[in-house]
Design an enzyme around this catalytic site. Sequence first.
Site, PDB file in Angstrom:
ATOM      1  N   ARG A  49      -3.533  -9.898   4.909  1.00 34.35           N
ATOM      2  CA  ARG A  49      -3.902 -10.095   3.494  1.00 34.35           C
ATOM      3  C   ARG A  49      -2.713  -9.648   2.649  1.00 34.35           C
ATOM      4  O   ARG A  49      -2.349  -8.476   2.675  1.00 34.35           O
ATOM      5  CB  ARG A  49      -5.152  -9.250   3.187  1.00 34.35           C
ATOM      6  CG  ARG A  49      -5.645  -9.331   1.750  1.00 34.35           C
ATOM      7  CD  ARG A  49      -6.838  -8.379   1.563  1.00 34.35           C
ATOM      8  NE  ARG A  49      -7.382  -8.473   0.223  1.00 34.35           N
ATOM      9  CZ  ARG A  49      -6.891  -7.816  -0.830  1.00 34.35           C
ATOM     10  NH1 ARG A  49      -5.856  -7.003  -0.698  1.00 34.35           N
ATOM     11  NH2 ARG A  49      -7.456  -7.957  -2.020  1.00 34.35           N
ATOM     12  N   LYS A  55       0.826  -1.206   0.000  1.00 29.08           N
ATOM     13  CA  LYS A  55       0.000   0.000   0.000  1.00 29.08           C
ATOM     14  C   LYS A  55       0.864   1.262   0.000  1.00 29.08           C
ATOM     15  O   LYS A  55       2.037   1.267   0.370  1.00 29.08           O
ATOM     16  CB  LYS A  55      -0.968  -0.026   1.185  1.00 29.08           C
ATOM     17  CG  LYS A  55      -1.977  -1.201   1.110  1.00 29.08           C
ATOM     18  CD  LYS A  55      -3.340  -0.782   0.687  1.00 29.08           C
ATOM     19  CE  LYS A  55      -4.257  -1.959   0.352  1.00 29.08           C
ATOM     20  NZ  LYS A  55      -5.070  -2.403   1.483  1.00 29.08           N
TER      21      LYS A  55
HETATM   22  N1  HH2 Z   1      -7.241  -4.057   0.042  1.00 25.88           N
HETATM   23  C1  HH2 Z   1      -7.493  -4.148  -1.271  1.00 25.88           C
HETATM   24  C2  HH2 Z   1      -8.578  -4.875  -1.757  1.00 25.88           C
HETATM   25  N2  HH2 Z   1      -9.391  -5.539  -0.920  1.00 25.88           N
HETATM   26  N3  HH2 Z   1      -9.966  -6.175   1.274  1.00 25.88           N
HETATM   27  C3  HH2 Z   1      -9.751  -6.110   2.594  1.00 25.88           C
HETATM   28  N4  HH2 Z   1     -10.575  -6.770   3.434  1.00 25.88           N
HETATM   29  N5  HH2 Z   1      -8.715  -5.388   3.115  1.00 25.88           N
HETATM   30  C4  HH2 Z   1      -7.859  -4.680   2.328  1.00 25.88           C
HETATM   31  O1  HH2 Z   1      -6.937  -4.018   2.862  1.00 25.88           O
HETATM   32  C5  HH2 Z   1      -8.063  -4.729   0.906  1.00 25.88           C
HETATM   33  C6  HH2 Z   1      -9.153  -5.490   0.425  1.00 25.88           C
HETATM   34  C7  HH2 Z   1      -6.576  -3.457  -2.232  1.00 25.88           C
HETATM   35  O2  HH2 Z   1      -5.559  -4.332  -2.658  1.00 25.88           O
HETATM   36  P1  HH2 Z   1      -5.601  -5.099  -4.061  1.00 25.88           P
HETATM   37  O3  HH2 Z   1      -6.695  -6.104  -4.053  1.00 25.88           O
HETATM   38  O4  HH2 Z   1      -4.267  -5.638  -4.387  1.00 25.88           O
HETATM   39  O5  HH2 Z   1      -5.873  -3.925  -5.075  1.00 25.88           O
HETATM   40  P2  HH2 Z   1      -7.100  -3.604  -6.013  1.00 25.88           P
HETATM   41  O6  HH2 Z   1      -8.265  -3.307  -5.137  1.00 25.88           O
HETATM   42  O7  HH2 Z   1      -6.622  -2.411  -6.812  1.00 25.88           O
HETATM   43  O8  HH2 Z   1      -7.365  -4.817  -6.863  1.00 25.88           O
END
Ligand code: HH2
Length: 293
Positions: A267, A233
Amino acid sequence: MASSLQRSPHSAASPAPGADVLARLLAQARPLVMGVLNVTPDSFSDGGRFLDPEKAIAQARRLRAEGADILDVGAESTRPYGGAVRVPREEERARLAPVLAEVVALGIPVSIDTLKPAIAAWALDLGAAIVNDVWGLQGDPGMAGVVAAHGAPVIIMHNRQSADPSIDIVADVTTFFLRSLDIAGRAGIARKNIVLDPGIGFGKTPEQSLICIAQLDAFRAFGLPLLVGASRKRFIDTVAPAAPAQRLGGSLAAHLIAVENGAKIVRVHDMAPTVQALAVAAAIRRARAAPAR
Ligand code: HH2
């Protein structure tokens, strides 16, 4: 709504196959690691890498082989830093369709990272075990009902439309959780099926993300398992500038401290280094109790 998405054989009387999945996971006396699988073209750190179904399934296998306890599958980027492009429901389902059943078949619990109740219901019917809602049941009014009807566990994540540097972020997250828990309770979602997540990077300044990790134990008062997703992040970049894929060191530091401060689940995108770091940290903690020689 497409009829394929409306079908939901489960009701409160016939809970999803993985009804006790969360209790079984939480019974383990160690932190759990959730692996991120983004079947998206535009995720902030790995967009496009796993859009191809074969690559997505290979990544899921790799995450499992490297020690994932849960696989979090998403097909719409949440874009914590803005510029989110909402994906039509049928497109989200089309991205997931060639992947989800195969990932479920790998035999470890799958969470579905979606904002859409219809996608959550469809995924649960295909064998996903957990709903991951980055708007904590406050985004779509239909989500709580779907979760309740399936008897599924839910991850309630804190979110805001935009960051406000002037607010007390711990108080804001606490108020948000109270509202989500009220929605969950009224929908009939059992407390034992709820995980809370402060939503690192979502509607927060980098400083507020740091505060949420540093003061995570403030949320222990809810008596519910806590999840932290700090992986790659942007707050890491503000401390030690690096592109998203180069933020492994910062991600490890954040997750180790999150676990010290009460996180039960982290995560992550980078499974093997996280599993190793957590194992070494646990071994060092155990050695504290060893007699000095
Ligand atoms: N962060 C992201 C997406 N989903 N869900 C939870 N519960 N907690 C988090 O911190 C969280 C999440 C963002 O990360 P990523 O899935 O890699 O990115 P993107 O949403 O751009 O696909």
